[in-house]
Write a protein that holds these residues in place. Structure first.
Motif, PDB file in Angstrom:
ATOM      1  N   ASN A  35       9.654   1.900  -3.719  1.00  0.00           N
ATOM      2  CA  ASN A  35       8.290   1.412  -3.923  1.00  0.00           C
ATOM      3  C   ASN A  35       7.254   2.483  -3.606  1.00  0.00           C
ATOM      4  O   ASN A  35       6.227   2.597  -4.288  1.00  0.00           O
ATOM      5  CB  ASN A  35       8.047   0.169  -3.071  1.00  0.00           C
ATOM      6  CG  ASN A  35       8.765  -1.053  -3.619  1.00  0.00           C
ATOM      7  OD1 ASN A  35       9.041  -1.140  -4.820  1.00  0.00           O
ATOM      8  ND2 ASN A  35       9.080  -1.993  -2.746  1.00  0.00           N
ATOM      9  N   LEU A  36       7.513   3.282  -2.556  1.00  0.00           N
ATOM     10  CA  LEU A  36       6.596   4.378  -2.226  1.00  0.00           C
ATOM     11  C   LEU A  36       6.532   5.402  -3.353  1.00  0.00           C
ATOM     12  O   LEU A  36       5.456   5.866  -3.725  1.00  0.00           O
ATOM     13  CB  LEU A  36       7.039   5.056  -0.933  1.00  0.00           C
ATOM     14  CG  LEU A  36       6.546   4.444   0.372  1.00  0.00           C
ATOM     15  CD1 LEU A  36       7.220   5.129   1.553  1.00  0.00           C
ATOM     16  CD2 LEU A  36       5.029   4.573   0.490  1.00  0.00           C
ATOM     17  N   VAL A  37       7.676   5.751  -3.893  1.00  0.00           N
ATOM     18  CA  VAL A  37       7.712   6.714  -4.995  1.00  0.00           C
ATOM     19  C   VAL A  37       6.997   6.157  -6.220  1.00  0.00           C
ATOM     20  O   VAL A  37       6.125   6.815  -6.809  1.00  0.00           O
ATOM     21  CB  VAL A  37       9.167   7.091  -5.347  1.00  0.00           C
ATOM     22  CG1 VAL A  37       9.196   7.957  -6.607  1.00  0.00           C
ATOM     23  CG2 VAL A  37       9.830   7.824  -4.193  1.00  0.00           C
ATOM     24  N   LEU A  38       7.350   4.934  -6.601  1.00  0.00           N
ATOM     25  CA  LEU A  38       6.759   4.335  -7.799  1.00  0.00           C
ATOM     26  C   LEU A  38       5.257   4.126  -7.642  1.00  0.00           C
ATOM     27  O   LEU A  38       4.528   4.093  -8.638  1.00  0.00           O
ATOM     28  CB  LEU A  38       7.440   3.004  -8.124  1.00  0.00           C
ATOM     29  CG  LEU A  38       8.937   3.065  -8.454  1.00  0.00           C
ATOM     30  CD1 LEU A  38       9.429   1.690  -8.887  1.00  0.00           C
ATOM     31  CD2 LEU A  38       9.228   4.104  -9.521  1.00  0.00           C
ATOM     32  N   GLU A  39       4.782   3.991  -6.415  1.00  0.00           N
ATOM     33  CA  GLU A  39       3.357   3.803  -6.163  1.00  0.00           C
ATOM     34  C   GLU A  39       2.572   5.099  -6.381  1.00  0.00           C
ATOM     35  O   GLU A  39       1.351   5.069  -6.527  1.00  0.00           O
ATOM     36  CB  GLU A  39       3.139   3.298  -4.730  1.00  0.00           C
ATOM     37  CG  GLU A  39       1.744   2.780  -4.430  1.00  0.00           C
ATOM     38  CD  GLU A  39       1.410   1.507  -5.180  1.00  0.00           C
ATOM     39  OE1 GLU A  39       0.210   1.312  -5.476  1.00  0.00           O
ATOM     40  OE2 GLU A  39       2.315   0.705  -5.476  1.00  0.00           O
TER      41      GLU A  39
END
Length: 352
Positions: free
Chosen positions: A318-322
């Motif tokens: 989720n951090l990467v995709l954000e």
């Protein structure tokens, strides 16, 4: 008087460009991995990856991110082609920094091939030379889709009836290189979609702005083309890299001799579409990959991909995709030509 140029300056420049080119190899290997694990269908990617059968699979986090990116951009491209049908017009697609992308072959292998009037791929000369060699390799099967094709510029360029592979450095002034590069192939009268997949972020803000403006000017009304085609643009890149996670990402890239000068002006999601509105685009919108995965992909498809392999790093995912986003923008030549293009864009799906 200018200071003396260090003896190793050319080597440093070469090394920087080599590091940027390596990011395309990384993306191609990630796509190959996602295909082999069943996330995506792409029977062409192995022809553009050396020793494809020997390449290791990528972690689930990379496979998932590659899938979301591909699914969203494919949807935008296909919708653009679909919207041109009622207009009775063919479309042009210009993929800038195309690298090892297989989209042209995938489109020609499906129901959209009759909508493509011309497809252009631009990249560094080293990249286009290798891609031209792969295309012309009879074992790859890529040339079958093209039909008759001709090499140009010492093998760095390739032309067929609908496909054009063109070498250039996109950081150079487009007014100096594009007129001769596109020649008579690019028409200002047809609806045209620009694709930037992790390209602008490697350029200075000034260079990327000049690049976008060249296309805006080319597709503006003129005495030769009083009613130019609608111009669309899709951008995939990282943004918002000034927080803790973004700084880690930047440091990791610096360790590989990769810098992101184009990321600094875009600290927030809202700043991404603003870039195109400043260039006079009619509309623009951006979504993070996290939002796209959560709200823009069918639940059944999410369930299918989630079952392919165990994903333990959900918070990291989720951090990467954000920190990655897809932006799309549309510029109509007049108020009368806005419809149906104003409908172009990703739409949320009903969640189960």
């Amino acid at each position: 008087m200018h200071p003396p140029v260090p003896a190793n300056r050319s080597e440093r420049v070469h090394d920087v460009d080599a590091a940027i080119r390596q990011t395309d190899s990384d993306a191609a290997l990630a796509r190959l991995s996602a295909v082999r694990k069943g996330y995506l269908n792409d029977r062409f990617i192995s022809s553009l990856v050396p020793r494809a059968q020997l390449q290791p699979l990528r972690p689930p986090l990379i496979n998932t991110g590659t899938y979301v990116r591909s699914e969203a951009i494919d949807r935008l491209v296909e919708q653009w082609l679909e919207l041109s049908k009622p207009e009775g017009q063919l479309c042009q697609i210009v993929s800038l920094g195309a690298g090892s992308d297989t989209r042209f072959w995938r489109l020609m292998d499906g129901p959209w091939k009759e909508q493509i009037g011309a497809y252009f791929e631009l990249d560094f000369p080293d990249v286009t030379l290798k891609k031209a060699m792969a295309i012309r390799n009879p074992r790859s099967g890529l040339s079958t889709t093209l039909g008759h094709s001709e090499l140009d510029l010492g093998g760095q360029a390739l032309h067929s009836s609908r496909y054009h592979l063109l070498p250039c450095d996109l950081r150079n002034p487009p007014a100096d290189i594009f007129p001769g590069l596109f020649k008579e192939y690019l028409s200002p009268a047809l609806p045209t979609l620009l694709l930037f997949e992790c390209v602008l972020v490697y350029m200075s803000p000034e260079a990327s702005s000049t690049l976008i403006q060249w296309f805006v000017d080319f597709f503006s009304p003129s005495t030769h083309t009083p009613l130019p085609g609608t111009l669309g643009c899709t951008v995939y890149e990282m943004f918002g890299l000034e927080d803790a996670f973004g700084r880690v990402m930047m440091n990791n890239l610096r360790a590989r001799n990769v810098s992101l000068p184009g990321a600094k002006p875009y600290p927030s999601l809202e700043s991404l579409p603003a870039r195109f509105l400043r260039h006079g685009f009619t509309s623009a919108k951006a979504l993070t990959l996290r939002n796209i995965r959560s709200n823009y992909i069918e639940p059944s498809e999410l369930e299918r991909t989630s079952s392919l392999e165990m994903l333990d790093e959900v918070e990291e995912l989720n951090l990467v995709l954000e920190h990655y986003a897809i932006t799309w923008a549309m510029k109509a030549s007049s108020a009368a030509t806005i419809s149906p293009w104003i409908e172009w864009g990703l739409r949320p799906v009903k969640q189960a």
